[in-house]
Design a protein around this motif. Structure first.
Motif, PDB file in Angstrom:
ATOM      1  N   LEU A 180      -1.103   6.959  -2.415  1.00  0.00           N
ATOM      2  CA  LEU A 180      -1.462   6.311  -1.151  1.00  0.00           C
ATOM      3  C   LEU A 180      -0.662   5.024  -0.956  1.00  0.00           C
ATOM      4  CD1 LEU A 180      -5.346   6.777  -1.075  1.00  0.00           C
ATOM      5  CD2 LEU A 180      -3.563   8.286  -0.191  1.00  0.00           C
ATOM      6  N   ILE A 181      -0.436   4.301  -2.052  1.00  0.00           N
ATOM      7  CA  ILE A 181       0.369   3.082  -1.949  1.00  0.00           C
ATOM      8  C   ILE A 181       1.778   3.425  -1.484  1.00  0.00           C
ATOM      9  CG2 ILE A 181       1.419   1.214  -3.282  1.00  0.00           C
ATOM     10  CD1 ILE A 181      -1.080   1.215  -5.056  1.00  0.00           C
ATOM     11  N   GLN A 182       2.316   4.498  -2.004  1.00  0.00           N
ATOM     12  CA  GLN A 182       3.658   4.902  -1.627  1.00  0.00           C
ATOM     13  C   GLN A 182       3.717   5.364  -0.173  1.00  0.00           C
ATOM     14  OE1 GLN A 182       5.287   7.929  -4.145  1.00  0.00           O
ATOM     15  NE2 GLN A 182       7.331   7.857  -3.200  1.00  0.00           N
ATOM     16  N   LEU A 183       2.689   6.059   0.261  1.00  0.00           N
ATOM     17  CA  LEU A 183       2.669   6.548   1.652  1.00  0.00           C
ATOM     18  C   LEU A 183       2.467   5.417   2.659  1.00  0.00           C
ATOM     19  CD1 LEU A 183       0.483   9.758   1.213  1.00  0.00           C
ATOM     20  CD2 LEU A 183       2.849   9.709   2.049  1.00  0.00           C
ATOM     21  N   GLY A 184       1.539   4.493   2.374  1.00  0.00           N
ATOM     22  CA  GLY A 184       1.181   3.452   3.332  1.00  0.00           C
ATOM     23  C   GLY A 184       0.123   3.943   4.311  1.00  0.00           C
ATOM     24  N   GLY A 208      -9.160  -0.962  -3.255  1.00  0.00           N
ATOM     25  CA  GLY A 208      -9.727  -1.006  -1.907  1.00  0.00           C
ATOM     26  C   GLY A 208      -8.653  -0.860  -0.843  1.00  0.00           C
ATOM     27  N   VAL A 209      -9.099  -0.452   0.341  1.00  0.00           N
ATOM     28  CA  VAL A 209      -8.173  -0.125   1.427  1.00  0.00           C
ATOM     29  C   VAL A 209      -7.327  -1.325   1.835  1.00  0.00           C
ATOM     30  CG1 VAL A 209      -8.053   0.689   3.823  1.00  0.00           C
ATOM     31  CG2 VAL A 209      -9.740   1.654   2.247  1.00  0.00           C
ATOM     32  N   ARG A 210      -7.900  -2.507   1.823  1.00  0.00           N
ATOM     33  CA  ARG A 210      -7.162  -3.690   2.274  1.00  0.00           C
ATOM     34  C   ARG A 210      -5.965  -4.008   1.377  1.00  0.00           C
ATOM     35  NH1 ARG A 210      -9.791  -6.183   6.324  1.00  0.00           N
ATOM     36  NH2 ARG A 210     -12.000  -5.683   6.631  1.00  0.00           N
ATOM     37  N   GLN A 211      -5.954  -3.441   0.189  1.00  0.00           N
ATOM     38  CA  GLN A 211      -4.830  -3.662  -0.716  1.00  0.00           C
ATOM     39  C   GLN A 211      -3.688  -2.679  -0.481  1.00  0.00           C
ATOM     40  OE1 GLN A 211      -5.022  -6.415  -2.612  1.00  0.00           O
ATOM     41  NE2 GLN A 211      -7.024  -6.640  -1.593  1.00  0.00           N
ATOM     42  N   LEU A 212      -3.905  -1.694   0.364  1.00  0.00           N
ATOM     43  CA  LEU A 212      -2.852  -0.722   0.668  1.00  0.00           C
ATOM     44  C   LEU A 212      -1.879  -1.297   1.699  1.00  0.00           C
ATOM     45  CD1 LEU A 212      -5.027   2.499   1.023  1.00  0.00           C
ATOM     46  CD2 LEU A 212      -3.385   2.034  -0.810  1.00  0.00           C
ATOM     47  N   PRO A 213      -0.584  -0.988   1.582  1.00  0.00           N
ATOM     48  CA  PRO A 213       0.361  -1.433   2.612  1.00  0.00           C
ATOM     49  C   PRO A 213       0.065  -0.745   3.938  1.00  0.00           C
ATOM     50  CG  PRO A 213       1.421   0.084   1.086  1.00  0.00           C
ATOM     51  CD  PRO A 213       0.073  -0.227   0.507  1.00  0.00           C
ATOM     52  N   CYS A 214       0.029  -1.504   5.031  1.00  0.00           N
ATOM     53  CA  CYS A 214      -0.235  -0.947   6.365  1.00  0.00           C
ATOM     54  C   CYS A 214       1.098  -0.648   7.034  1.00  0.00           C
ATOM     55  CB  CYS A 214      -1.056  -1.927   7.204  1.00  0.00           C
ATOM     56  SG  CYS A 214      -1.491  -1.278   8.830  1.00  0.00           S
ATOM     57  N   HIS A 215       1.305   0.604   7.400  1.00  0.00           N
ATOM     58  CA  HIS A 215       2.551   1.038   8.019  1.00  0.00           C
ATOM     59  C   HIS A 215       2.424   1.270   9.522  1.00  0.00           C
ATOM     60  CE1 HIS A 215       4.637   2.571   4.084  1.00  0.00           C
ATOM     61  NE2 HIS A 215       4.325   1.282   4.057  1.00  0.00           N
ATOM     62  N   GLY A 216       1.278   0.918  10.102  1.00  0.00           N
ATOM     63  CA  GLY A 216       1.148   1.102  11.549  1.00  0.00           C
ATOM     64  C   GLY A 216      -0.299   1.043  11.997  1.00  0.00           C
ATOM     65  N   LEU A 225      -2.268  10.192  14.748  1.00  0.00           N
ATOM     66  CA  LEU A 225      -1.627  11.107  13.804  1.00  0.00           C
ATOM     67  C   LEU A 225      -0.131  11.260  14.032  1.00  0.00           C
ATOM     68  CD1 LEU A 225      -4.402  13.821  13.600  1.00  0.00           C
ATOM     69  CD2 LEU A 225      -3.707  12.265  11.790  1.00  0.00           C
ATOM     70  N   GLU A 226       0.386  10.712  15.104  1.00  0.00           N
ATOM     71  CA  GLU A 226       1.828  10.831  15.370  1.00  0.00           C
ATOM     72  C   GLU A 226       2.668  10.221  14.245  1.00  0.00           C
ATOM     73  OE1 GLU A 226       5.140  12.192  17.181  1.00  0.00           O
ATOM     74  OE2 GLU A 226       3.082  12.599  17.870  1.00  0.00           O
ATOM     75  N   PRO A 227       2.399   8.993  13.791  1.00  0.00           N
ATOM     76  CA  PRO A 227       3.194   8.458  12.684  1.00  0.00           C
ATOM     77  C   PRO A 227       2.965   9.205  11.367  1.00  0.00           C
ATOM     78  CG  PRO A 227       1.424   6.943  13.269  1.00  0.00           C
ATOM     79  CD  PRO A 227       1.476   7.977  14.332  1.00  0.00           C
ATOM     80  N   VAL A 228       1.784   9.797  11.183  1.00  0.00           N
ATOM     81  CA  VAL A 228       1.555  10.603   9.985  1.00  0.00           C
ATOM     82  C   VAL A 228       2.450  11.837  10.025  1.00  0.00           C
ATOM     83  CG1 VAL A 228      -0.154  11.883   8.639  1.00  0.00           C
ATOM     84  CG2 VAL A 228      -0.818   9.770   9.823  1.00  0.00           C
ATOM     85  N   ALA A 229       2.490  12.497  11.184  1.00  0.00           N
ATOM     86  CA  ALA A 229       3.352  13.681  11.323  1.00  0.00           C
ATOM     87  C   ALA A 229       4.819  13.335  11.107  1.00  0.00           C
ATOM     88  CB  ALA A 229       3.143  14.301  12.705  1.00  0.00           C
ATOM     89  N   ARG A 230       5.201  12.095  11.383  1.00  0.00           N
ATOM     90  CA  ARG A 230       6.600  11.662  11.200  1.00  0.00           C
ATOM     91  C   ARG A 230       6.843  11.078   9.810  1.00  0.00           C
ATOM     92  NH1 ARG A 230       9.218   9.803  16.768  1.00  0.00           N
ATOM     93  NH2 ARG A 230       7.988  11.047  18.219  1.00  0.00           N
ATOM     94  N   GLU A 231       5.882  11.291   8.925  1.00  0.00           N
ATOM     95  CA  GLU A 231       5.996  10.894   7.524  1.00  0.00           C
ATOM     96  C   GLU A 231       6.088   9.381   7.339  1.00  0.00           C
ATOM     97  OE1 GLU A 231       8.880  13.129   5.314  1.00  0.00           O
ATOM     98  OE2 GLU A 231       8.352  15.021   6.264  1.00  0.00           O
ATOM     99  N   LEU A 232       5.377   8.641   8.208  1.00  0.00           N
ATOM    100  CA  LEU A 232       5.375   7.186   8.107  1.00  0.00           C
ATOM    101  C   LEU A 232       4.151   6.654   7.374  1.00  0.00           C
ATOM    102  CD1 LEU A 232       6.615   6.350  11.721  1.00  0.00           C
ATOM    103  CD2 LEU A 232       7.937   6.286   9.592  1.00  0.00           C
ATOM    104  N   GLY A 233       3.227   7.507   7.020  1.00  0.00           N
ATOM    105  CA  GLY A 233       2.046   7.048   6.310  1.00  0.00           C
ATOM    106  C   GLY A 233       0.943   8.088   6.344  1.00  0.00           C
ATOM    107  N   PHE A 234      -0.230   7.690   5.841  1.00  0.00           N
ATOM    108  CA  PHE A 234      -1.414   8.548   5.853  1.00  0.00           C
ATOM    109  C   PHE A 234      -2.511   7.838   6.644  1.00  0.00           C
ATOM    110  CE2 PHE A 234      -2.832   5.563   2.696  1.00  0.00           C
ATOM    111  CZ  PHE A 234      -4.215   5.574   2.794  1.00  0.00           C
ATOM    112  N   THR A 235      -3.579   8.575   6.967  1.00  0.00           N
ATOM    113  CA  THR A 235      -4.728   7.952   7.613  1.00  0.00           C
ATOM    114  C   THR A 235      -5.998   8.691   7.223  1.00  0.00           C
ATOM    115  OG1 THR A 235      -5.516   6.987   9.709  1.00  0.00           O
ATOM    116  CG2 THR A 235      -4.812   9.292   9.770  1.00  0.00           C
ATOM    117  N   VAL A 236      -7.123   8.103   7.554  1.00  0.00           N
ATOM    118  CA  VAL A 236      -8.431   8.757   7.429  1.00  0.00           C
ATOM    119  C   VAL A 236      -9.016   8.817   8.833  1.00  0.00           C
ATOM    120  CG1 VAL A 236     -10.766   8.606   6.483  1.00  0.00           C
ATOM    121  CG2 VAL A 236      -8.789   7.966   5.072  1.00  0.00           C
TER     122      VAL A 236
END
Length: 298
Positions: A180-184, A208-216, A225-236
């Motif tokens: 998850l850290i790698q994905l952002g 915790g979530v706040r420690q993860l890098p935010c990519h968008g 989900l558009e940035p997830v589909a473009r491989e820019l990160g993950f989401t919940v």
């Protein structure tokens, strides 16, 4: 200025009969009572009649009052027809929902509109707090909430279940916190709260979530989900929001036994039972949600 309805009926009858005597007979009043009603109107509006031994003439103010009487009679007739009409006739049904379930329901509502000519659907996306307020204030007949309300003014029915999903780009893994850290993280208005609820079960002991890098970040439910589909990160995100995304082949849901499932609740005001029209819409949506897993895969 409110004019006495009885005075107005007397005046309209006088115009039709052309005689105080005939008007009194028709209304079941004395001639003196008819004259008194006209005098009261003239005290309010000025001279309305020109009286002569052979006929009654109306002043311009009298003619304007006659037009008002006709409009009032027409409005009352329309009101009575509307109240007497069956409430399953076509017309508007209003619904307010959170975004994720709204993405699921709106196409279903359009399906129903195509099958039921004359049905008009007014649908609004809103957070739970606004859904609750709009239904309580009678601006929307039906609402869907993710949190069950505790309010005696509301009728509350279980509507559906919606799991939270960990969504990553297709072909990527999220077996470990380091993945998850790698994905952002791709955040959204409920992102921190949803991710905390799900990831704390999936990865107990993680920072915790706040420690993860935010990519968008996006506040548009259809674009998260558009940035997830473009491989820019993950989401919940809730399942119905994920299922509404067009390019499912570019996403991957990470399944796990540690699930978080939200209940959704259908609400309406208790004091005003649903019209048959709204009940038909509510029943259609409820039945569709029961069959929803068979319409779209997990």
């Amino acid at each position: 200025m409110l004019l006495n309805p009885q005075w107005l009926r007397t005046f309209a009858t006088l115009a039709e009969e052309g005689s105080f005597t005939r008007s009194a007979d028709r209304l079941g009043l004395t001639q003196a009572a008819v004259s008194q009603h006209v005098r009261q109107l003239e005290l309010e509006l000025g001279p309305l009649l020109i009286r002569s031994p052979r006929r009654i003439e109306f002043t311009p103010a009298g003619l304007a009052l006659l037009e008002h009487c006709r409009e009032a009679e027409y409005a009352e007739r329309r009101l009575r027809q509307r109240l007497a009409a069956p409430d399953d006739t076509p017309g508007e049904v209003s619904l307010i929902t959170p975004g994720s379930i709204g993405l699921c329901l709106y196409p279903l509502l359009l399906d129903l509109q195509q099958r039921w000519p004359g049905l008009s659907v007014r649908h609004r996306f809103a957070p739970d707090s606004e859904v609750l307020r709009e239904v309580l204030e009678n601006r929307y007949e039906l609402g869907v909430l993710a949190l069950r309300p505790d309010d005696a003014r509301l009728s509350v029915t279980h509507f559906a279940e919606e799991p939270l999903e960990l969504v990553v780009p297709a072909g990527r893994r999220a077996d470990h916190w380091e993945d998850l850290i790698q994905l952002g993280f791709i955040d959204h208005p409920d992102g921190q709260a949803m991710a905390t609820r799900l990831l704390s079960r999936r990865f107990p002991g993680a920072p915790g979530v706040r420690q993860l890098p935010c990519h968008g970040f996006s506040n548009q439910i259809g674009l998260i989900l558009e940035p997830v589909a473009r491989e820019l990160g993950f989401t919940v995100i809730p399942r119905f929001a994920r299922q509404a995304f067009a390019r499912q082949n570019e996403l991957q849901v990470i399944e796990d036994n540690a699930q978080v499932v939200d209940n959704l609740w259908l609400i309406h005001r208790t004091e005003w039972p649903l019209s048959r029209r709204a009940r038909r819409v509510a029943d259609f949506l409820s039945e569709s949600m029961v069959n929803w897993p068979h319409r779209v895969g997990p």
